[in-house]
Motif scaffolding. Structure first.
Motif, PDB file in Angstrom:
ATOM      1  N   TYR A   1      -6.755   0.021  -2.678  1.00 46.95           N
ATOM      2  CA  TYR A   1      -5.840   0.832  -3.396  1.00 46.95           C
ATOM      3  C   TYR A   1      -4.904  -0.266  -4.188  1.00 46.95           C
ATOM      4  O   TYR A   1      -3.720  -0.724  -3.393  1.00 46.95           O
ATOM      5  CB  TYR A   1      -4.982   1.472  -2.422  1.00 46.95           C
ATOM      6  CG  TYR A   1      -4.030   2.468  -3.114  1.00 46.95           C
ATOM      7  CD1 TYR A   1      -4.392   3.036  -4.431  1.00 46.95           C
ATOM      8  CD2 TYR A   1      -3.154   3.241  -2.489  1.00 46.95           C
ATOM      9  CE1 TYR A   1      -3.542   3.960  -5.154  1.00 46.95           C
ATOM     10  CE2 TYR A   1      -2.456   4.176  -2.972  1.00 46.95           C
ATOM     11  CZ  TYR A   1      -2.601   4.472  -4.440  1.00 46.95           C
ATOM     12  OH  TYR A   1      -1.482   5.561  -4.811  1.00 46.95           O
TER      13      TYR A   1
ATOM     14  N   ARG B   1       3.607   5.962  -2.874  1.00 45.52           N
ATOM     15  CA  ARG B   1       2.507   5.715  -3.867  1.00 45.52           C
ATOM     16  C   ARG B   1       1.664   6.919  -3.740  1.00 45.52           C
ATOM     17  O   ARG B   1       1.803   7.747  -2.815  1.00 45.52           O
ATOM     18  CB  ARG B   1       1.493   4.534  -3.793  1.00 45.52           C
ATOM     19  CG  ARG B   1       2.376   3.184  -3.963  1.00 45.52           C
ATOM     20  CD  ARG B   1       1.362   2.173  -3.695  1.00 45.52           C
ATOM     21  NE  ARG B   1       0.204   2.073  -4.808  1.00 45.52           N
ATOM     22  CZ  ARG B   1      -0.654   1.275  -4.788  1.00 45.52           C
ATOM     23  NH1 ARG B   1      -0.930   0.404  -3.900  1.00 45.52           N
ATOM     24  NH2 ARG B   1      -1.899   1.271  -5.704  1.00 45.52           N
TER      25      ARG B   1
ATOM     26  N   VAL C   1       0.920  -1.261   0.123  1.00 40.38           N
ATOM     27  CA  VAL C   1       0.022   0.091  -0.007  1.00 40.38           C
ATOM     28  C   VAL C   1       0.793   1.263  -0.080  1.00 40.38           C
ATOM     29  O   VAL C   1       0.721   2.295  -0.894  1.00 40.38           O
ATOM     30  CB  VAL C   1      -0.936   0.133   1.219  1.00 40.38           C
ATOM     31  CG1 VAL C   1      -1.685   1.196   1.180  1.00 40.38           C
ATOM     32  CG2 VAL C   1      -1.973  -1.153   1.109  1.00 40.38           C
TER      33      VAL C   1
ATOM     34  N   ASP D   1      -4.282  -3.353  -0.497  1.00 43.15           N
ATOM     35  CA  ASP D   1      -3.934  -3.362  -1.972  1.00 43.15           C
ATOM     36  C   ASP D   1      -4.291  -4.879  -2.502  1.00 43.15           C
ATOM     37  O   ASP D   1      -3.996  -4.976  -4.064  1.00 43.15           O
ATOM     38  CB  ASP D   1      -2.254  -2.823  -2.231  1.00 43.15           C
ATOM     39  CG  ASP D   1      -1.418  -4.126  -1.410  1.00 43.15           C
ATOM     40  OD1 ASP D   1      -1.674  -4.624  -0.624  1.00 43.15           O
ATOM     41  OD2 ASP D   1      -0.524  -4.142  -2.083  1.00 43.15           O
TER      42      ASP D   1
ATOM     43  N   GLY E   1      -2.496  -2.591  -6.196  1.00 44.35           N
ATOM     44  CA  GLY E   1      -1.233  -2.514  -6.900  1.00 44.35           C
ATOM     45  C   GLY E   1      -1.513  -2.860  -8.213  1.00 44.35           C
ATOM     46  O   GLY E   1      -2.572  -3.088  -8.955  1.00 44.35           O
TER      47      GLY E   1
ATOM     48  N   ASP F   1       4.721   0.442  -4.390  1.00 48.65           N
ATOM     49  CA  ASP F   1       4.303  -0.828  -5.073  1.00 48.65           C
ATOM     50  C   ASP F   1       5.827  -1.403  -5.577  1.00 48.65           C
ATOM     51  O   ASP F   1       6.433  -0.730  -6.615  1.00 48.65           O
ATOM     52  CB  ASP F   1       3.485  -0.154  -6.466  1.00 48.65           C
ATOM     53  CG  ASP F   1       3.122  -1.284  -7.296  1.00 48.65           C
ATOM     54  OD1 ASP F   1       3.480  -2.493  -7.023  1.00 48.65           O
ATOM     55  OD2 ASP F   1       2.241  -1.125  -8.146  1.00 48.65           O
TER      56      ASP F   1
END
Length: 247
Positions: free
Chosen positions: A216, A116, A38, A198, A218, A41
């Motif tokens: 969220y 990120r 998260v 993720d 990846g 990546d």
């Protein structure tokens, strides 16, 4: 790298709906980052590190992007290696392979990592609002330390009130054990926490623990289905606040 978290006292009678920040009502009292993925990546670096480990041990495996995306459904590097070996009916030294993968991954991270999109702003807002912040990972402790060290210029590990890893999880995700451990350590009820994950497996872990969860994904997870989450995409500051305006 020594990772330390702050000693916390219970939140006593604090009710998150009564906390007014600026012109909005704070919706949660804890922000739980579900994994190192998260924050940054690293999927391509991870894939290449696995392949480097296989080459080191003269193993004729080469995980393509597509293969690695499929294997990402298996939680944990050791489990991933074992699963792949079983699929080929091969016997390998999983521990030695994984140790070599950790070494290769560490070398790949020597130039550092970037957070990120949206992560830095969300952490800053959570700190401004005096929320408790946790990293609820079940990865190998060495890997968690490597990631946090690589993010050092962009993220101070001391912002975390709790840092999880595989040693703190009674059972791996999608089981909710690590989230329940984090909630206990933070002295926070599930209803007062927001998790950001993720992977669908990580999201299922948080949802099963009764926590509102935002997905969220990846790069290798963008086509996967995230069930029962409150939203999907790049997280924004609005996640931390209710729509209700302060009076």
């Amino acid at each position: 790298m020594a990772l330390r978290t702050r000693r916390l006292e219970p939140l006593a009678c604090l009710r998150v709906e009564e906390r007014v920040i600026g012109e909005s009502v704070l919706g949660y009292s804890a922000l739980l980052w579900g994994s190192i993925g998260v924050l940054a990546d690293t999927s391509e670096l991870q894939r290449c590190a696995f392949n480097a480990a296989f080459a080191t041990h003269d193993l004729e495996w080469d995980w393509s992007t597509e293969t690695y995306a499929d294997l990402s459904r298996v939680i944990g590097g050791r489990a991933r290696i074992q699963h792949y070996a079983d699929s080929l009916d091969q016997k390998v030294d999983v521990t030695a392979l994984y140790d070599s993968k950790i070494d290769a991954f560490g070398k790949a991270l020597e130039e550092g990592l970037r957070l990120r999109a949206g992560i830095s702003d969300l952490i800053a807002e959570a700190r401004r609002c005096e929320m408790r912040i946790a990293l609820v990972s079940t990865e190998d402790k060495r890997q968690v330390a490597l990631i946090l060290r690589a993010l050092g210029r962009n993220l101070d590990p001391s912002v975390f009130d709790y840092i999880g890893d595989g040693s703190r999880a009674a059972r791996p995700k999608p089981e909710p054990a690590i989230y329940r451990d984090a909630l206990r350590a933070l002295h926070v009820d599930a209803k007062d926490a927001l998790a950001i994950e993720d992977t669908p497996e990580g999201a299922a872990s948080a949802v099963d623990a009764g926590i509102d969860t935002f997905a969220y994904p990846g790069t290798v997870m963008e086509d996967r289905n995230f069930a029962e989450v409150i939203g999907t995409g790049t997280p924004t500051l609005d996640l931390l606040h209710s729509a209700e305006q302060a009076t």
